[in-house]
Design an enzyme around this catalytic site. Structure first.
Site, mmCIF file in Angstrom:
data_model
loop_
_atom_site.group_PDB
_atom_site.id
_atom_site.type_symbol
_atom_site.label_atom_id
_atom_site.label_comp_id
_atom_site.label_asym_id
_atom_site.label_seq_id
_atom_site.Cartn_x
_atom_site.Cartn_y
_atom_site.Cartn_z
ATOM 1 N N ASP A 1 1.100 -1.157 0.072
ATOM 2 C CA ASP A 1 -0.028 0.133 -0.057
ATOM 3 C C ASP A 1 1.170 1.161 -0.248
ATOM 4 O O ASP A 1 2.324 1.144 0.634
ATOM 5 C CB ASP A 1 -1.113 -0.233 0.972
ATOM 6 C CG ASP A 1 -2.240 1.287 1.493
ATOM 7 O OD1 ASP A 1 -2.266 1.622 -0.070
ATOM 8 O OD2 ASP A 1 -1.629 1.321 2.609
ATOM 9 N N ASP B 1 -1.653 -0.955 5.799
ATOM 10 C CA ASP B 1 -1.813 -0.235 7.097
ATOM 11 C C ASP B 1 -3.259 0.331 8.108
ATOM 12 O O ASP B 1 -3.940 0.479 9.047
ATOM 13 C CB ASP B 1 -1.161 1.348 7.188
ATOM 14 C CG ASP B 1 -1.923 1.886 6.420
ATOM 15 O OD1 ASP B 1 -2.525 2.152 5.464
ATOM 16 O OD2 ASP B 1 -2.529 3.275 6.949
ATOM 17 N N ASP C 1 0.140 5.033 1.375
ATOM 18 C CA ASP C 1 -0.434 6.051 1.914
ATOM 19 C C ASP C 1 -0.384 5.220 3.488
ATOM 20 O O ASP C 1 -0.774 4.467 3.129
ATOM 21 C CB ASP C 1 -1.741 6.578 1.461
ATOM 22 C CG ASP C 1 -1.635 7.836 0.569
ATOM 23 O OD1 ASP C 1 -1.027 8.692 1.219
ATOM 24 O OD2 ASP C 1 -2.617 7.148 -0.154
#
Length: 210
Positions: free
Chosen positions: A8, A159, A10
């Site tokens: 991922d 995250d 961001d």
């Protein structure tokens, strides 16, 4: 044997959380939802994406346009965005170990490429795909079929709770990282294959799986 690591962007590679909060708050009046303080952000870190939307009060029909505006405004902030401490060194080491690295993100490909270039990492990733905020599993599925990759050869690093959900839907392993948006407690409750607190732990895990 794991051969491909999908990241991922961001909250996993790039520390964009505070900048995204600032941009979102600027757009709150235009899109009709309430802004959030840093204190509230800590509370939101325990929620999934749909719970956050309900909390904010934004109309679901306005979300696609809001996301497009967020990506566009984020573009001018790229020079101010930092990678999380230790991430660059870990990526270079994983590449040296022979893993194929890729990025699947809901951010724009242009934003990702711009930050990678600033950090000299533009040649470290084999692919970068941008997809829907709420349909990351579909992007992963399309990539698996296009490249004829066995899900057992892939691991995803993210995250957020939605990263865990997307990985499970596509049958790939997931490493959840505790330095991004969702809290360690929230991530643990969704049973990722691995849950880590430091970027360097990625090398330990992948050395065992590779």
């Amino acid at each position: 044997m794991t051969k491909v690591i999908i990241f991922d962007f961001d909250g996993t590679l790039a520390d964009t959380i505070n900048i995204l909060l600032s941009i979102t708050n600027r757009l709150s009046a235009e899109f009709g939802f309430k802004s959030a303080t840093k204190e509230e952000l800590a509370q939101l870190s325990n929620l999934n994406s749909w719970q956050i939307l309900r909390y904010s009060g934004i109309s679901i029909f306005k979300v696609p346009l809001l996301i497009r505006k967020l990506k566009a405004e984020l573009r001018s902030e790229i020079p101010n965005i930092k990678l999380f401490s230790g991430i660059k060194e870990v990526l270079l080491e994983l590449k040296k170990l022979g893993f194929q690295l890729g990025i699947i993100t809901s951010n724009s490909r242009e934003n990702v490429l711009a930050l990678l270039e600033i950090n000299g990492l533009q040649d470290s990733f084999t692919f970068i795909y941008s997809g829907s905020t709420f349909g990351k599993n579909k992007v992963i599925d399309r990539w698996l079929k296009r490249e004829h990759i066995n899900p057992e050869e892939v691991i995803y690093v993210g995250d957020e709770i939605r990263d865990i959900d997307a990985a499970k839907k596509t049958g790939i392993k997931i490493i959840a990282v505790g330095w991004g948006f969702n809290s360690l407690e929230a991530l643990a409750a969704h049973n990722p294959d691995f849950l880590i607190e430091r970027p360097q732990e990625l090398i330990e895990i992948m050395s065992n799986l590779g």
